[in-house]
Design a protein around this motif. Sequence first.
Motif: not given
Lengths: 382, 192
Positions: A38-54
Amino acid sequence: MSDNAGHTPELHSIAEKYLAALRRGAPLADCLADCRARYGDAVLAEVRPALEAALLTARLRQPVMPATSVDALELRLRGAVLARRQRAPALTGLARLAAAVAIVMLALLGTGGGAVVASENAVPGEALYPVKRLWEEIVLALAPLTGERDAIWLWIAQRRLDEAETLAARGRLTPQALADLLAAMEQAAALTKPERQPVLRAYLNDVRAALAPVLPPAGAETTYEQVLRRAAPPDAAPPAPSAALTLTPTVTASATASPTPSATASATASPTATFTPTSRVPATSTATPLPPSPTPTAPPPSPTPSPSASPTNTWTPLPLPASPVFTPLPSATLTATEALPTAPPTNTPELLATERWRETQAAVYMTQTAQARAPGVPTETP
Amino acid sequence: MERGDEQRLIRRAQRGDAEAFAELYRAHVQVIFRYIAARVNDLQLAEDLTGDVFIKALEGLGSYRDQGRPLLAWLYRIARARVIDHYRQAGRRPSETSVDDQPLPVESGLDAGLARRQAAQALRAAIAGLTDDQQQVIILRFVEGYRVDEVAAILGKQPNAIKALQFRALRALAGKLERAGIDISALVAELT
């Protein structure tokens, strides 16, 4: 996971969307794949660490406050509630009058006064025991007139100890009797003025000595341990034989007392307290507790151990296991469908000891004193 | 605890009913303890501060007014203030307890249990090193499991502000773990 066409949500909203999906049970891999699509790799790179930390944070095993500490703090709070009530203007004029009338009636009615005298050595389970407790309530109700609540509570605490000892000697010590002892002891400890700390210390040493050889009745282990812990604060010195305390209360109201009501009866009390080789406080019949004036021979103790003193309190390692043993995302507010998929049910600690304590405590002083005194309303703000 | 039950208990406790206050205490003590423990990363200290919170709550209960939020929100505020006050008295701020100060690298060859323990320790330290607001959101959302709207109600903020705060906090956590040598992607893959 649909968004309005032509509008890219802010990163934190995208992240929350996938956090919500994780809570509903969606696999992380699916969330990441959807995010990339949906949002591309750039957004994924930002969101992924947050999801993993959660996810990792939700998997942290959470510490539990030990039941012993919970119980100890509850006792402290109960004592504080009672102390606050007693610091407040406890009796209205009408209540004072009622208490005075009760005393006069007891004195006037020969049988009533006689019952008070006869009840002095009563123990729980005996017919006259309620009379003994009623008399204590009357004395407590008059405390605002004498200004010696701490001495009264020491006197009551000593009576509970005498009863516990008598019951133990008869093989009839009950959880309720221990709970009564602990409640009175807690109240005395909460109210005792600094100048009377040596009296309290002597009393606590008495409790310790009296209960040490006693096997607790079935089901009373927790209460028994509470009593012993309270009786042996970590910084308390062992009892000095030559410094033990004897309180010698003076009888000011009895079956033969003048019906002169109220304040004068109590106000004439002339308490004495002297140190003798014995540490027992005699339970004098119909005695109004007298404010003792002991000469301290030992430094003031810390009669109320901090709940944090629990020996069971250790900071245990908190691994992040892969198995469901791990736990927790949970709370009473979470529904089953909201939990992370791998989170097992909450291991909420069962405060069995607290439950047992509540059962045995409920009928003691809290309810009785509530009947005898008007409640105080705290005014402070946190 | 249902709101109605809680309100009745509060009213009784305000009248000096020790049993009612004890019931409120038992309902919330573990939540407050977990909250404080997560913030100070010290169980002994957390017990002491938890006691302070409930004593403070007792002292202030007379002036407590129900504003449509659960009692827990009020207790959280007291706990937050007590934690801040503790660090103020101790002469340092909680954010100074940073994982960066005590790096906990995952050494190769260590067994998985130890590696996870180290990761857990690093994560706790990282949480304790967040800003005050970030800590609150992380604890309420991912330790206690509240929804965004619930956290917003407790903290008195807008849900969107909570989402933004949450995202910054999670990114900060991830960064701290990364700097501590924790491969969170590998760890998450292992756990899921």
